[in-house]
Design an enzyme around this catalytic site. Sequence first.
Site, PDB file in Angstrom:
ATOM      1  N   ASN A  12       0.862  -1.189   0.000  1.00  0.00           N
ATOM      2  CA  ASN A  12       0.000   0.000   0.000  1.00  0.00           C
ATOM      3  C   ASN A  12       0.901   1.242   0.000  1.00  0.00           C
ATOM      4  O   ASN A  12       1.737   1.416   0.888  1.00  0.00           O
ATOM      5  CB  ASN A  12      -0.895  -0.042   1.253  1.00  0.00           C
ATOM      6  CG  ASN A  12      -1.827   1.151   1.337  1.00  0.00           C
ATOM      7  OD1 ASN A  12      -1.416   2.276   1.086  1.00  0.00           O
ATOM      8  ND2 ASN A  12      -3.063   0.917   1.708  1.00  0.00           N
ATOM      9  N   ASP A  14      -0.114   4.495  -0.041  1.00  0.00           N
ATOM     10  CA  ASP A  14      -0.805   5.734   0.369  1.00  0.00           C
ATOM     11  C   ASP A  14       0.129   6.732   1.043  1.00  0.00           C
ATOM     12  O   ASP A  14       0.033   7.941   0.831  1.00  0.00           O
ATOM     13  CB  ASP A  14      -1.918   5.421   1.388  1.00  0.00           C
ATOM     14  CG  ASP A  14      -3.080   4.662   0.780  1.00  0.00           C
ATOM     15  OD1 ASP A  14      -3.110   4.495  -0.450  1.00  0.00           O
ATOM     16  OD2 ASP A  14      -3.955   4.219   1.558  1.00  0.00           O
ATOM     17  N   HIS A  15       0.997   6.206   1.909  1.00  0.00           N
ATOM     18  CA  HIS A  15       1.739   7.147   2.753  1.00  0.00           C
ATOM     19  C   HIS A  15       2.983   7.732   2.086  1.00  0.00           C
ATOM     20  O   HIS A  15       3.611   8.635   2.631  1.00  0.00           O
ATOM     21  CB  HIS A  15       1.993   6.529   4.125  1.00  0.00           C
ATOM     22  CG  HIS A  15       0.671   6.278   4.802  1.00  0.00           C
ATOM     23  ND1 HIS A  15      -0.209   7.308   5.063  1.00  0.00           N
ATOM     24  CD2 HIS A  15       0.035   5.146   5.172  1.00  0.00           C
ATOM     25  CE1 HIS A  15      -1.318   6.803   5.598  1.00  0.00           C
ATOM     26  NE2 HIS A  15      -1.190   5.499   5.661  1.00  0.00           N
ATOM     27  N   ARG A  23       3.893  18.771   1.822  1.00  0.00           N
ATOM     28  CA  ARG A  23       4.514  19.986   1.312  1.00  0.00           C
ATOM     29  C   ARG A  23       3.894  20.464   0.007  1.00  0.00           C
ATOM     30  O   ARG A  23       4.392  21.402  -0.592  1.00  0.00           O
ATOM     31  CB  ARG A  23       6.012  19.730   1.088  1.00  0.00           C
ATOM     32  CG  ARG A  23       6.781  19.520   2.371  1.00  0.00           C
ATOM     33  CD  ARG A  23       6.883  20.797   3.191  1.00  0.00           C
ATOM     34  NE  ARG A  23       7.720  21.775   2.526  1.00  0.00           N
ATOM     35  CZ  ARG A  23       9.045  21.841   2.678  1.00  0.00           C
ATOM     36  NH1 ARG A  23       9.654  21.022   3.489  1.00  0.00           N
ATOM     37  NH2 ARG A  23       9.745  22.744   2.034  1.00  0.00           N
ATOM     38  N   ARG A  50      -9.283   8.376  -0.853  1.00  0.00           N
ATOM     39  CA  ARG A  50     -10.262   8.780   0.168  1.00  0.00           C
ATOM     40  C   ARG A  50     -11.088   9.940  -0.342  1.00  0.00           C
ATOM     41  O   ARG A  50     -10.654  10.712  -1.196  1.00  0.00           O
ATOM     42  CB  ARG A  50      -9.542   9.185   1.458  1.00  0.00           C
ATOM     43  CG  ARG A  50      -8.825   8.033   2.149  1.00  0.00           C
ATOM     44  CD  ARG A  50      -8.283   8.474   3.493  1.00  0.00           C
ATOM     45  NE  ARG A  50      -9.338   8.587   4.475  1.00  0.00           N
ATOM     46  CZ  ARG A  50      -9.580   7.714   5.461  1.00  0.00           C
ATOM     47  NH1 ARG A  50      -8.823   6.655   5.608  1.00  0.00           N
ATOM     48  NH2 ARG A  50     -10.561   7.891   6.302  1.00  0.00           N
ATOM     49  N   ARG A  54      -6.791  12.930   1.036  1.00  0.00           N
ATOM     50  CA  ARG A  54      -5.701  13.369   1.919  1.00  0.00           C
ATOM     51  C   ARG A  54      -4.348  12.765   1.530  1.00  0.00           C
ATOM     52  O   ARG A  54      -3.320  13.277   1.899  1.00  0.00           O
ATOM     53  CB  ARG A  54      -6.026  13.059   3.376  1.00  0.00           C
ATOM     54  CG  ARG A  54      -5.970  11.583   3.720  1.00  0.00           C
ATOM     55  CD  ARG A  54      -6.172  11.355   5.196  1.00  0.00           C
ATOM     56  NE  ARG A  54      -7.545  11.588   5.604  1.00  0.00           N
ATOM     57  CZ  ARG A  54      -8.112  10.985   6.655  1.00  0.00           C
ATOM     58  NH1 ARG A  54      -7.400  10.157   7.378  1.00  0.00           N
ATOM     59  NH2 ARG A  54      -9.364  11.209   6.972  1.00  0.00           N
ATOM     60  N   HIS A  55      -4.375  11.624   0.842  1.00  0.00           N
ATOM     61  CA  HIS A  55      -3.076  11.107   0.352  1.00  0.00           C
ATOM     62  C   HIS A  55      -3.132  10.859  -1.158  1.00  0.00           C
ATOM     63  O   HIS A  55      -2.721  11.709  -1.930  1.00  0.00           O
ATOM     64  CB  HIS A  55      -2.546   9.920   1.177  1.00  0.00           C
ATOM     65  CG  HIS A  55      -3.566   8.930   1.668  1.00  0.00           C
ATOM     66  ND1 HIS A  55      -4.400   8.241   0.831  1.00  0.00           N
ATOM     67  CD2 HIS A  55      -3.858   8.506   2.924  1.00  0.00           C
ATOM     68  CE1 HIS A  55      -5.152   7.437   1.550  1.00  0.00           C
ATOM     69  NE2 HIS A  55      -4.871   7.581   2.828  1.00  0.00           N
ATOM     70  N   GLU A  75      -8.711   0.721  -3.225  1.00  0.00           N
ATOM     71  CA  GLU A  75      -9.538   0.783  -2.010  1.00  0.00           C
ATOM     72  C   GLU A  75     -10.428   1.996  -2.070  1.00  0.00           C
ATOM     73  O   GLU A  75      -9.956   3.101  -2.367  1.00  0.00           O
ATOM     74  CB  GLU A  75      -8.641   0.935  -0.779  1.00  0.00           C
ATOM     75  CG  GLU A  75      -8.095  -0.343  -0.264  1.00  0.00           C
ATOM     76  CD  GLU A  75      -7.312  -0.095   1.022  1.00  0.00           C
ATOM     77  OE1 GLU A  75      -7.554   0.909   1.707  1.00  0.00           O
ATOM     78  OE2 GLU A  75      -6.442  -0.905   1.296  1.00  0.00           O
ATOM     79  N   GLU A 156     -11.304  -9.204   3.018  1.00  0.00           N
ATOM     80  CA  GLU A 156     -10.025  -8.849   3.645  1.00  0.00           C
ATOM     81  C   GLU A 156     -10.293  -8.685   5.130  1.00  0.00           C
ATOM     82  O   GLU A 156     -11.111  -7.857   5.538  1.00  0.00           O
ATOM     83  CB  GLU A 156      -9.451  -7.569   3.044  1.00  0.00           C
ATOM     84  CG  GLU A 156      -8.121  -7.216   3.708  1.00  0.00           C
ATOM     85  CD  GLU A 156      -7.268  -6.223   2.928  1.00  0.00           C
ATOM     86  OE1 GLU A 156      -7.370  -6.185   1.685  1.00  0.00           O
ATOM     87  OE2 GLU A 156      -6.492  -5.507   3.574  1.00  0.00           O
ATOM     88  N   GLY A 200      -2.105  -2.472   9.780  1.00  0.00           N
ATOM     89  CA  GLY A 200      -1.239  -2.374  10.947  1.00  0.00           C
ATOM     90  C   GLY A 200      -0.148  -3.424  11.038  1.00  0.00           C
ATOM     91  O   GLY A 200       0.571  -3.477  12.042  1.00  0.00           O
ATOM     92  N   GLY A 221       1.097  -1.368   4.316  1.00  0.00           N
ATOM     93  CA  GLY A 221       1.549  -0.064   3.843  1.00  0.00           C
ATOM     94  C   GLY A 221       2.335   0.750   4.843  1.00  0.00           C
ATOM     95  O   GLY A 221       3.541   0.903   4.723  1.00  0.00           O
ATOM     96  N   HIS A 222       1.637   1.263   5.858  1.00  0.00           N
ATOM     97  CA  HIS A 222       2.218   2.275   6.733  1.00  0.00           C
ATOM     98  C   HIS A 222       3.574   1.855   7.308  1.00  0.00           C
ATOM     99  O   HIS A 222       4.552   2.611   7.251  1.00  0.00           O
ATOM    100  CB  HIS A 222       1.207   2.590   7.855  1.00  0.00           C
ATOM    101  CG  HIS A 222       1.640   3.673   8.769  1.00  0.00           C
ATOM    102  ND1 HIS A 222       1.893   3.458  10.097  1.00  0.00           N
ATOM    103  CD2 HIS A 222       1.881   4.982   8.544  1.00  0.00           C
ATOM    104  CE1 HIS A 222       2.268   4.606  10.655  1.00  0.00           C
ATOM    105  NE2 HIS A 222       2.265   5.544   9.731  1.00  0.00           N
TER     106      HIS A 222
HETATM  107  N1  PXP Z   1      -5.981  -3.109   3.919  1.00  0.00           N
HETATM  108  C1  PXP Z   1      -6.939  -2.172   3.969  1.00  0.00           C
HETATM  109  C2  PXP Z   1      -8.308  -2.539   3.522  1.00  0.00           C
HETATM  110  C3  PXP Z   1      -6.656  -0.860   4.406  1.00  0.00           C
HETATM  111  O1  PXP Z   1      -7.635   0.066   4.466  1.00  0.00           O
HETATM  112  C4  PXP Z   1      -5.334  -0.537   4.755  1.00  0.00           C
HETATM  113  C5  PXP Z   1      -4.985   0.854   5.157  1.00  0.00           C
HETATM  114  O2  PXP Z   1      -5.250   1.730   4.119  1.00  0.00           O
HETATM  115  C6  PXP Z   1      -4.360  -1.550   4.664  1.00  0.00           C
HETATM  116  C7  PXP Z   1      -4.721  -2.825   4.270  1.00  0.00           C
HETATM  117  C8  PXP Z   1      -2.934  -1.285   5.004  1.00  0.00           C
HETATM  118  O3  PXP Z   1      -2.790  -0.939   6.340  1.00  0.00           O
HETATM  119  P1  PXP Z   1      -1.414  -0.394   6.861  1.00  0.00           P
HETATM  120  O4  PXP Z   1      -1.114   0.862   6.104  1.00  0.00           O
HETATM  121  O5  PXP Z   1      -1.655  -0.156   8.311  1.00  0.00           O
HETATM  122  O6  PXP Z   1      -0.390  -1.459   6.611  1.00  0.00           O
END
Ligand code: PXP
Length: 250
Positions: A12, A14-15, A23, A50, A54-55, A75, A156, A200, A221-222
């Site tokens: 993922n 996103d971050h 910035r 989203r 936001r990302h 997603e 999921e 997570g 992801g994160h």
């Molecule tokens: N799966 C889903 C459905 C999510 O919404 C997210 C977070 O966007 C993730 C997986 C990944 O989570 P994380 O960024 O905490 O690893």
Amino acid sequence: MKPLGKLRLGVNIDHVATVRNARGSAYPDPVRAAKLAEEAGADGITAHLREDRRHISDADIERLATELSLPLNFEMAATDEMQAIALRHRPHAVCIVPEKREERTTEGGLDVAREENRLAHFIAPLADAGCRVSIFIAADAKQVEAAARIGASVVELHTGAYCDFHAEERLAERDAELARLREMAALAHGLGLEVHAGHGLTYDTVEPVAAMPEVMELNIGHFLIGEAIFRGLDPAIAEMRRLMDAARAA
Ligand code: PXP
């Protein structure tokens, strides 16, 4: 029971976009991260558009849909706006998640049981367009059964509670949640659903989930994007892959 097949890793990104947007610059580029993730052994790319952007942005989704060779897992919340975007790009997979503006991240699973009728109608055109529809749910039999009834292909399972209990050293609750995840993976598979898991996950928490025989894909992801600051994206992903494969083989 033996694992049902190779465990895929969806990265993922996103971050990467969160850092870019902090910035208002053009970098770091999440599409570049997606391409690097592929070289590092990712099997798919996940991005969450989203409502408040936001990302990930609309332009990121456009580029991911056209420039990526890996399957894209898009997603999104179950809104008309997102459905139209998904139908325009027809990603490999669409993962329906609950979304609240005020939350920092996706806090819980979707309440499919409460919205069964609406969601059944919502996902039908996505499935007709060839997208694999995945529903992000908590480890709860009511939600698994409702996901099967509405015609989803995938569930999921939300691993956030398990990871939070682990981080807070609430070990009995962590193990109980892990047992629920295991049980729900088996239930979902028995109902004909493909099982994914995520949210997570870290190097410390991934192995018991990767070892669940019915789980076919993890979306992470994160933690990986954070870890990439210290060791680089390629080694961060390679280490996750190694832990997943080791847990699977054990
Ligand atoms: N799966 C889903 C459905 C999510 O919404 C997210 C977070 O966007 C993730 C997986 C990944 O989570 P994380 O960024 O905490 O690893």
